[in-house]
Design a protein around this motif. Sequence first.
Motif, PDB file in Angstrom:
ATOM      1  N   LEU A  98     -10.006  12.194  -4.451  1.00  0.00           N
ATOM      2  CA  LEU A  98     -10.529  12.326  -3.153  1.00  0.00           C
ATOM      3  C   LEU A  98     -11.704  12.970  -2.792  1.00  0.00           C
ATOM      4  CD1 LEU A  98      -9.548  11.491  -0.151  1.00  0.00           C
ATOM      5  CD2 LEU A  98      -8.507  13.614   0.003  1.00  0.00           C
ATOM      6  N   PRO A  99     -12.883  12.183  -2.485  1.00  0.00           N
ATOM      7  CA  PRO A  99     -14.153  12.954  -2.499  1.00  0.00           C
ATOM      8  C   PRO A  99     -14.166  14.351  -1.370  1.00  0.00           C
ATOM      9  CG  PRO A  99     -14.289  10.544  -2.234  1.00  0.00           C
ATOM     10  CD  PRO A  99     -12.910  10.981  -2.173  1.00  0.00           C
ATOM     11  N   PHE A 139      -5.316   8.026  -0.590  1.00  0.00           N
ATOM     12  CA  PHE A 139      -6.502   7.754  -1.002  1.00  0.00           C
ATOM     13  C   PHE A 139      -6.512   6.672  -2.546  1.00  0.00           C
ATOM     14  CE2 PHE A 139     -10.432   8.186  -3.897  1.00  0.00           C
ATOM     15  CZ  PHE A 139     -11.474   7.603  -2.842  1.00  0.00           C
ATOM     16  N   ARG A 140      -5.717   7.274  -3.354  1.00  0.00           N
ATOM     17  CA  ARG A 140      -5.558   6.425  -4.647  1.00  0.00           C
ATOM     18  C   ARG A 140      -4.360   5.368  -4.393  1.00  0.00           C
ATOM     19  NH1 ARG A 140      -4.445  10.602  -9.498  1.00  0.00           N
ATOM     20  NH2 ARG A 140      -6.276  11.604  -9.372  1.00  0.00           N
ATOM     21  N   GLY A 141      -4.177   5.086  -3.310  1.00  0.00           N
ATOM     22  CA  GLY A 141      -2.866   4.082  -3.280  1.00  0.00           C
ATOM     23  C   GLY A 141      -3.822   2.475  -2.834  1.00  0.00           C
ATOM     24  N   ARG A 142      -4.800   2.226  -3.506  1.00  0.00           N
ATOM     25  CA  ARG A 142      -5.622   1.077  -3.315  1.00  0.00           C
ATOM     26  C   ARG A 142      -6.080   0.509  -4.586  1.00  0.00           C
ATOM     27  NH1 ARG A 142     -10.520   3.041   0.180  1.00  0.00           N
ATOM     28  NH2 ARG A 142     -10.615   4.894  -1.168  1.00  0.00           N
ATOM     29  N   PRO A 143      -6.169  -0.758  -4.963  1.00  0.00           N
ATOM     30  CA  PRO A 143      -6.514  -1.585  -6.206  1.00  0.00           C
ATOM     31  C   PRO A 143      -7.887  -0.781  -6.492  1.00  0.00           C
ATOM     32  CG  PRO A 143      -5.449  -2.962  -4.937  1.00  0.00           C
ATOM     33  CD  PRO A 143      -5.887  -1.691  -3.958  1.00  0.00           C
ATOM     34  N   GLY A 144      -8.096  -0.342  -7.960  1.00  0.00           N
ATOM     35  CA  GLY A 144      -9.317   0.182  -8.256  1.00  0.00           C
ATOM     36  C   GLY A 144      -9.618   1.734  -8.001  1.00  0.00           C
ATOM     37  N   TYR A 145      -8.640   2.339  -7.406  1.00  0.00           N
ATOM     38  CA  TYR A 145      -8.986   3.818  -6.920  1.00  0.00           C
ATOM     39  C   TYR A 145      -7.797   4.650  -7.543  1.00  0.00           C
ATOM     40  CZ  TYR A 145     -12.264   2.506  -3.575  1.00  0.00           C
ATOM     41  OH  TYR A 145     -13.644   2.108  -2.920  1.00  0.00           O
ATOM     42  N   HIS A 173       0.821  -1.438   0.064  1.00  0.00           N
ATOM     43  CA  HIS A 173       0.027  -0.231  -0.329  1.00  0.00           C
ATOM     44  C   HIS A 173       0.789   1.026  -0.076  1.00  0.00           C
ATOM     45  CE1 HIS A 173      -2.788   3.147   1.361  1.00  0.00           C
ATOM     46  NE2 HIS A 173      -2.253   3.412   2.336  1.00  0.00           N
ATOM     47  N   VAL A 174       1.901   1.266   0.830  1.00  0.00           N
ATOM     48  CA  VAL A 174       2.688   2.555   0.994  1.00  0.00           C
ATOM     49  C   VAL A 174       3.330   2.736  -0.513  1.00  0.00           C
ATOM     50  CG1 VAL A 174       4.822   3.430   2.053  1.00  0.00           C
ATOM     51  CG2 VAL A 174       2.872   2.419   3.448  1.00  0.00           C
ATOM     52  N   MET A 175       3.935   1.714  -0.898  1.00  0.00           N
ATOM     53  CA  MET A 175       4.375   1.843  -2.403  1.00  0.00           C
ATOM     54  C   MET A 175       3.585   2.365  -3.192  1.00  0.00           C
ATOM     55  SD  MET A 175       7.730   0.913  -2.047  1.00  0.00           S
ATOM     56  CE  MET A 175       7.561   1.781  -0.248  1.00  0.00           C
ATOM     57  N   LEU A 176       2.300   1.848  -3.277  1.00  0.00           N
ATOM     58  CA  LEU A 176       1.323   2.469  -4.193  1.00  0.00           C
ATOM     59  C   LEU A 176       0.998   3.723  -3.913  1.00  0.00           C
ATOM     60  CD1 LEU A 176      -1.399  -0.411  -4.174  1.00  0.00           C
ATOM     61  CD2 LEU A 176       0.045   0.165  -6.156  1.00  0.00           C
ATOM     62  N   VAL A 177       0.789   4.113  -2.725  1.00  0.00           N
ATOM     63  CA  VAL A 177       0.768   5.671  -2.352  1.00  0.00           C
ATOM     64  C   VAL A 177       1.937   6.408  -2.881  1.00  0.00           C
ATOM     65  CG1 VAL A 177       0.626   7.398  -0.497  1.00  0.00           C
ATOM     66  CG2 VAL A 177      -0.619   5.074  -0.221  1.00  0.00           C
ATOM     67  N   LEU A 178       3.035   6.025  -2.609  1.00  0.00           N
ATOM     68  CA  LEU A 178       4.254   6.621  -2.970  1.00  0.00           C
ATOM     69  C   LEU A 178       4.214   6.859  -4.892  1.00  0.00           C
ATOM     70  CD1 LEU A 178       7.190   7.715  -2.669  1.00  0.00           C
ATOM     71  CD2 LEU A 178       8.129   5.651  -2.731  1.00  0.00           C
ATOM     72  N   ASP A 179       4.186   5.863  -5.215  1.00  0.00           N
ATOM     73  CA  ASP A 179       3.967   5.921  -6.809  1.00  0.00           C
ATOM     74  C   ASP A 179       2.557   7.051  -7.168  1.00  0.00           C
ATOM     75  OD1 ASP A 179       6.113   4.506  -7.445  1.00  0.00           O
ATOM     76  OD2 ASP A 179       4.915   2.569  -8.021  1.00  0.00           O
ATOM     77  N   GLN A 180       1.349   6.979  -6.455  1.00  0.00           N
ATOM     78  CA  GLN A 180       0.565   7.684  -6.795  1.00  0.00           C
ATOM     79  C   GLN A 180       0.977   9.560  -6.525  1.00  0.00           C
ATOM     80  OE1 GLN A 180      -2.489   7.569  -8.260  1.00  0.00           O
ATOM     81  NE2 GLN A 180      -2.165   5.648  -8.573  1.00  0.00           N
TER      82      GLN A 180
END
Length: 408
Positions: free
Chosen positions: A354-355, A343-349, A228-235
């Motif tokens: 961010l709402p 918020f975007r660091g999740r599959p599908g998001y 998750h943190v890696m996904l957040v970092l790339d986002q």
Amino acid sequence: MQIFKVGGCVRDRLLGLPVKDRDWVVVGSNVEEMLAQGFRPVGKDFPVFLHPNTHEEYAMARTERKTAPGYHGFEFHASPEVTLEEDLARRDLTINAMAEDAHDNVIDPFDGQADLHNKILRHVSPAFVEDPVRVLRLARFAARFDFQVADETKQLISQMIANGELEHLVAERVWQELEKALLSEQPSLFFYCLREVGALKTLFPEIDRLFGVPQIPKWHPEVDTGVHVMLVLDQAARLSDDLAVRFAALCHDLGKGTTPEDILPSHKGHEARSIALTQQLSERLRVPREITSLAIKVAEFHTHSHLLFELSAAEVLAVFEGLDAFRKPQRFSQYLLASEADFRGRPGYEDADLPEKAAFQACFDACREVNAAPFIAKGLQGPAIAAAIAEKRCQIIDEKLEPFRKKH
């Protein structure tokens, strides 16, 4: 005297990338000849000169020998007898050990072109183990080019770890390489590479501990906290080229890798532990103060952006004040970017907005308009003015959020 372009400028040209800086090596010359041709000496440890017209660096061909642990534990030898191949042999990776002559002919004694074609990072010689910075550089090149590490190079790095070579890295060099990695297009590859070669635990234990820790809620069985943190970092890298935002994204969930009983018994809750670990990491690497400050505040408040419509006006105002956003409005913008990356660091998001972002921004913009003048005109003084401003801002926040709270 023979002069060759070497290193990264040769590599990048062969990759079809823009060449920003050119490095040159001089073979068959000496200090006296360089000075006679107008070159200006700048090297302290070995002869390096600035060209009299272009001011680019020209280094005399040299060899090096390990004499002590750490980055500075080398003895250099530069003389007219040192060949181009001997100079290239001391370099870290085959893709960086190529040269070009004046006619753009490539001199490639270690098959760097083949490794470029096959997207492989491979050490030039066993001397790779002598410089611990090379492990970080290798991971940074993995992030920049999305190359894989050769098996024999992984084995050498394992030897370096076993021998304690990575423990001799100085903080400034680690931060220097981390900064460059964070500014790459996909920074997660830097950490995945370090983890693959077994170096992440030594260099960044706070990050390494996140892998294998279940992410709650469980969005996807393969997405633990480390992923998750890696996904957040790339986002964060997609959203902003701001180093502070990217570092904050890296650090926002560090506390999930520990419990209060592990190493931080006085810090309850993963947000508090994230703050403490961010401080610990920043102090160890001597991260610039402003970058650390934002990362700490994002660690403290990143969940507030997701829970905005459940917060009281006072809690929302505490975020603005905690970020010192009324004096430094860019801090709130940085905070929102890091929160959106989370918020975007999740599959599908990955491409979702961010709402709560627009509502949060509207609250901040309206609160910024409140100033002391009308309260001073009413005769308020000292702390009473600050209390009145806070009350007015809370009233505005409630008004802005009420329509959203009804929907939620």
